[in-house]
Structures are given as structure tokens and as C-alpha cells.
Enzyme design. Structure first.
Site, short mmCIF file in Angstrom:
data_model
loop_
_atom_site.label_atom_id
_atom_site.label_comp_id
_atom_site.label_asym_id
_atom_site.label_seq_id
_atom_site.Cartn_x
_atom_site.Cartn_y
_atom_site.Cartn_z
N GLY A 10 -6.52 2.10 7.77
CA GLY A 10 -6.45 3.15 6.75
C GLY A 10 -7.84 3.60 6.31
O GLY A 10 -8.85 3.03 6.74
N GLN A 11 -7.88 4.61 5.47
CA GLN A 11 -9.17 5.18 5.04
C GLN A 11 -10.03 4.15 4.31
O GLN A 11 -11.22 4.00 4.61
CB GLN A 11 -8.94 6.34 4.08
CG GLN A 11 -8.12 7.47 4.60
CD GLN A 11 -8.25 8.66 3.69
OE1 GLN A 11 -9.27 9.37 3.72
NE2 GLN A 11 -7.26 8.91 2.87
N LEU A 12 -9.42 3.44 3.37
CA LEU A 12 -10.21 2.49 2.59
C LEU A 12 -10.57 1.26 3.41
O LEU A 12 -11.71 0.79 3.37
CB LEU A 12 -9.44 2.10 1.32
CG LEU A 12 -10.18 1.18 0.36
CD1 LEU A 12 -11.52 1.78 -0.09
CD2 LEU A 12 -9.31 0.86 -0.86
N ASP A 44 2.65 -7.27 8.69
CA ASP A 44 3.49 -6.11 8.41
C ASP A 44 4.10 -6.24 7.02
O ASP A 44 4.98 -7.10 6.79
CB ASP A 44 4.59 -6.01 9.49
CG ASP A 44 5.49 -4.80 9.27
OD1 ASP A 44 5.31 -4.09 8.25
OD2 ASP A 44 6.36 -4.58 10.12
N THR A 71 1.71 5.40 1.84
CA THR A 71 0.95 6.46 1.14
C THR A 71 1.48 7.88 1.38
O THR A 71 0.84 8.85 0.95
CB THR A 71 -0.54 6.42 1.56
OG1 THR A 71 -0.61 6.51 2.98
CG2 THR A 71 -1.23 5.16 1.10
N TYR A 134 6.74 7.67 -4.83
CA TYR A 134 5.50 6.95 -4.50
C TYR A 134 4.89 6.34 -5.77
O TYR A 134 4.57 5.14 -5.80
CB TYR A 134 4.52 7.91 -3.82
CG TYR A 134 3.11 7.41 -3.70
CD1 TYR A 134 2.77 6.44 -2.76
CD2 TYR A 134 2.09 7.93 -4.51
CE1 TYR A 134 1.46 5.98 -2.65
CE2 TYR A 134 0.78 7.49 -4.40
CZ TYR A 134 0.47 6.51 -3.47
OH TYR A 134 -0.83 6.06 -3.37
N1 NAP Z 1 -4.95 8.52 -0.04
C1 NAP Z 1 -4.96 8.88 -1.31
O1 NAP Z 1 -5.17 10.06 -1.65
C2 NAP Z 1 -4.78 7.85 -2.40
C3 NAP Z 1 -4.77 8.26 -3.74
C4 NAP Z 1 -4.59 7.32 -4.72
C5 NAP Z 1 -4.44 5.99 -4.40
N2 NAP Z 1 -4.44 5.60 -3.10
C6 NAP Z 1 -4.26 4.18 -2.79
O2 NAP Z 1 -5.44 3.72 -2.17
C7 NAP Z 1 -5.13 2.69 -1.22
C8 NAP Z 1 -5.78 3.02 0.11
O3 NAP Z 1 -5.30 4.28 0.53
P1 NAP Z 1 -5.78 4.97 1.87
O4 NAP Z 1 -6.09 6.38 1.55
O5 NAP Z 1 -6.78 4.12 2.57
O6 NAP Z 1 -4.39 4.95 2.67
P2 NAP Z 1 -4.11 5.19 4.20
O7 NAP Z 1 -5.28 5.78 4.87
O8 NAP Z 1 -2.79 5.84 4.28
O9 NAP Z 1 -3.98 3.69 4.70
C9 NAP Z 1 -2.92 2.88 4.35
C10 NAP Z 1 -2.82 1.78 5.35
O10 NAP Z 1 -1.66 1.00 5.03
C11 NAP Z 1 -1.10 0.61 6.23
N3 NAP Z 1 0.31 0.32 6.16
C12 NAP Z 1 1.34 1.16 5.94
N4 NAP Z 1 2.49 0.51 6.07
C13 NAP Z 1 2.18 -0.78 6.39
C14 NAP Z 1 2.93 -1.93 6.66
N5 NAP Z 1 4.26 -1.91 6.68
N6 NAP Z 1 2.28 -3.08 6.92
C15 NAP Z 1 0.95 -3.11 6.96
N7 NAP Z 1 0.17 -2.06 6.73
C16 NAP Z 1 0.79 -0.90 6.44
C17 NAP Z 1 -1.29 1.79 7.19
O11 NAP Z 1 -1.20 1.30 8.49
P3 NAP Z 1 -1.14 2.26 9.77
O12 NAP Z 1 -2.54 2.76 9.93
O13 NAP Z 1 -0.71 1.34 10.85
O14 NAP Z 1 -0.16 3.33 9.44
C18 NAP Z 1 -2.66 2.28 6.80
O15 NAP Z 1 -3.65 1.72 7.61
C19 NAP Z 1 -3.60 2.60 -1.21
O16 NAP Z 1 -3.20 1.57 -2.06
C20 NAP Z 1 -3.14 3.91 -1.80
O17 NAP Z 1 -1.89 3.80 -2.43
C21 NAP Z 1 -4.62 6.51 -2.09
#
Ligand code: NAP
Length: 300
Positions: A10-12, A44, A71, A134
Site C-alpha cells: 500500500g501507499q503508506l 491476510d 480503503t 468505510y
Molecule cells: N488513502 C487515503 O486517502 C487514506 C485517508 C485516510 C486514512 N487512510 C488510512 O491510512 C492507512 C494507509 O492507507 P493507504 O493509503 O496506504 O492504503 P492503500 O494504499 O489502499 O493500502 C492498503 C493496503 O492494505 C492491504 N490490504 C487490503 N486488504 C487486505 C487484507 N485482507 N489483508 C492484508 N492486507 C490487506 C492492501 O493490500 P493489496 O495491495 O494486496 O491490495 C494494501 O496494500 C489505512 O489505514 C487507511 O485506512 C488512508
């Protein structure tokens, strides 16, 4: 210290990996921290047995950083159970495991726990009231984490995360801006973007901090985003300006852009608490979008 990072793709997760790698080069792998990055292949979060299996078959961790989450805000309206499992029930399980292992847990949450009706930036003690699935599942994750781990955890709420990795608002705008002459973007949702590398840097700072390392500290919520306040419309305009893309951006209202999940109007967050306790760096959103775009340019 053994530090587990979930959501490695994921991004973070990728941003933390990037900074850890850069640090390792500087100190020639002399750091006493051992980072282990895992994705859904290894751990997972949609499966209780996968989570148990992973921790039963690996050595204990000192810190768990949970960057993984469901997400997809719009899709969550349909996939309620899956979103709840990953954002809520898996967090409960991770918190129990962290307790057993005497590990600290850093969990990431969202500005979408708020309804967006505030006329000033949200502080950590403001009452959440999520308006989409969400947000509801993320709030349930926060609450269960605080209940299971009254000490030794921190929750960082962030907003509008973008990066040079994967799909996000910046990559979508860059793609659409090249395809079209004109684009309509919502101008009545206000917030602060967060460059994932800045949040990753803040998390790594927190881990080093004495305050964080102390035993049995009460679990706390913190807010982190970049500085500044903008709409998605202003964000899109700035992205095109930096990328020198000639695409006209038209401001539209949320009502003019119907999507499955409701979005909060104002999700600005006050960051005084995280800065006061951990002295983390919070760059202005314009500085960070420029940094991200120059990295994207180098990658072309
Ligand atoms: N993106 C935003 O705008 C935003 C805003 C506010 C808060 N946040 C929070 O910030 C945090 C990081 O977000 P991000 O932007 O880095 O999100 P992201 O890029 O969508 O990454 C989320 C990661 O979670 C993984 N994931 C999803 N389902 C899973 C599962 N069943 N088992 C294991 N891993 C799983 C995904 O895996 P895959 O790569 O395999 O799909 C992905 O690598 C999250 O807690 C999110 O809720 C994000």
C-alpha cells in the site's frame, strides 16, 4: 527491535519501506531495528485463521505498525462485511496479539470517522460520527483497539493520502489530465492532503521517541496530515500547474458528482497534539505535492 509493518504494497507501507531502506544505506545497516514488511500473501487480514497462523509461526514483535486496511470507500458500501472484518475485527485480533506479545501497536485511522460538519479543524477528542461504511468500520477499529489495548497503542488519523505509489488522487488527475481538455472536480469538500512519505517519516520519528517507548502509556489518538487547507478542486489545479498539463478544471459541488459513499464536507484536522508530544515534522501541502511530483517525474 523487531518491527512488523502490514500493508507492504500500500501507499503508506511502501513509503515506510522507502524511508527504512534510505536510512539503512546511510547507517550501513547498523540499525538495531529489524523491519519485517508483510502483505496479504503472508498475513491476510480478512481471515482470522491467517492472522493466527502468521503470528503463531513467527517470532514475537516489539512494534506492530498496521498500515493495511480496506480503503475502497465507495466499494465498502457494498462489501460491508469484508470492510468490517479488515478494518475492525482484524484490528481487535491484532490488538490481542500485541497484548500477548507485549508489543506496541501503531494503527492508522481516518478523518472519515467525522461527519465533516465542523466549522473548525477537528481535534482528537471531538465526537466521531461517520457517514459512510468505510468510516464506520474504521471507527469500530479505533474503539475496539482502545478497549483491548487501553495502554501501549497509538492511533493516527490521517486524510487524503497520496504518494508516488499505486492509485490515488494525484495519479488519477495526471491520467485524466492527459486524456481530457476539461475536468470537473468537487470544490465543496475541504481538507488537507497527506503525502504518505511525510506520514511515514512521522511514524519513524515516533518509534524513536522516548515518550513512545515508555511502558504502559495510555493509548492515544493523534491527527496527522500536511499543513494547509484546500478543496479537491484546488488540489487538482495545483497538480496540473506543477505537471504543466493544459487541462481546464471546473469546480462542481458534491451534489453534482454522485458516488455511492457520502463524503464529509470539512475534515481538516488539528495537529497540535502530535507535534507537541513527538515534535514531528509537518510540511505544507504545496511543498509535499511538489516533492512527490518531482519523484514521479524522475520515474518517467
Ligand atoms: N488513502 C487515503 O486517502 C487514506 C485517508 C485516510 C486514512 N487512510 C488510512 O491510512 C492507512 C494507509 O492507507 P493507504 O493509503 O496506504 O492504503 P492503500 O494504499 O489502499 O493500502 C492498503 C493496503 O492494505 C492491504 N490490504 C487490503 N486488504 C487486505 C487484507 N485482507 N489483508 C492484508 N492486507 C490487506 C492492501 O493490500 P493489496 O495491495 O494486496 O491490495 C494494501 O496494500 C489505512 O489505514 C487507511 O485506512 C488512508
Amino acid at each position: 527491535m523487531r518491527i512488523l509493518v502490514t500493508g507492504k504494497n500500500g501507499q503508506l507501507g511502501r513509503s515506510i519501506h522507502k524511508l527504512v531502506n534510505a536510512d539503512a544505506k546511510i547507517d550501513n545497516n547498523q540499525s538495531s531495528n529489524d523491519f519485517i514488511f508483510v502483505g496479504r500473501e503472508e498475513l491476510d487480514l480478512s481471515s482470522e485463521s491467517s492472522i493466527s497462523h502468521y503470528f503463531d509461526n513467527n517470532d514475537k514483535f516489539d512494534i506492530i505498525i498496521n498500515c493495511a486496511a480496506y480503503t475502497q470507500v465507495d466499494k465498502a458500501e457494498q462489501e460491508v462485511e469484508l470492510a468490517n472484518q479488515i478494518n475492525h475485527l482484524a484490528v481487535k485480533q491484532l490488538a490481542s496479539i500485541a497484548n500477548e506479545q507485549k508489543a506496541k501497536l501503531i494503527h492508522i485511522s481516518t478523518d472519515y470517522v467525522f461527519d465533516g460538519e465542523n466549522d473548525k479543524p477537528y481535534i482528537e477528542t471531538d465526537i466521531p460520527n461517520p457517514i459512510n461504511v468505510y468510516g464506520k468500520t474504521k471507527l469500530a477499529g479505533e474503539k475496539v483497539l482502545q478497549a483491548v489495548m487501553p495502554t501501549n497503542a497509538i492511533i493516527i488519523r490521517t486524510s487524503w493520502v497520496y504518494s508516488e505509489y499505486g492509485n490515488n488522487f494525484v495519479s488519477t488527475m495526471l491520467r485524466l489530465g492527459k486524456e481530457r481538455d476539461e475536468l470537473s472536480v468537487v470544490s465543496d469538500q475541504i481538507g488537507s492532503p497527506t503525502y504518505a512519505t511525510d506520514l511515514a517519516g512521522a511514524i519513524l520519528e515516533i518509534i524513536k521517541n522516548k515518550e513512545f517507548r515508555e511502558e504502559d502509556q495510555t493509548t492515544q489518538i493523534y491527527h496527522y496530515s500536511n499543513e494547509g487547507e484546500i478543496s479537491w478542486y484546488e488540489f487538482a489545479k495545483e497538480i496540473f500547474k506543477i505537471a504543466k498539463i493544459d487541462c481546464k478544471v471546473n469546480p462542481i459541488t458534491t451534489q453534482q458528482y454522485p458516488i455511492p459513499a457520502k463524503r464529509p464536507k470539512n475534515t481538516l484536522m488539528n495537529k497540535d497534539k502530535i507535534v507537541g508530544i513527538f515534535s514531528v515534522n509537518i510540511p505544507d501541502w504545496k511543498e509535499s505535492i511538489n516533492t512527490c511530483m518531482s519523484i514521479l517525474k524522475e520515474q518517467q
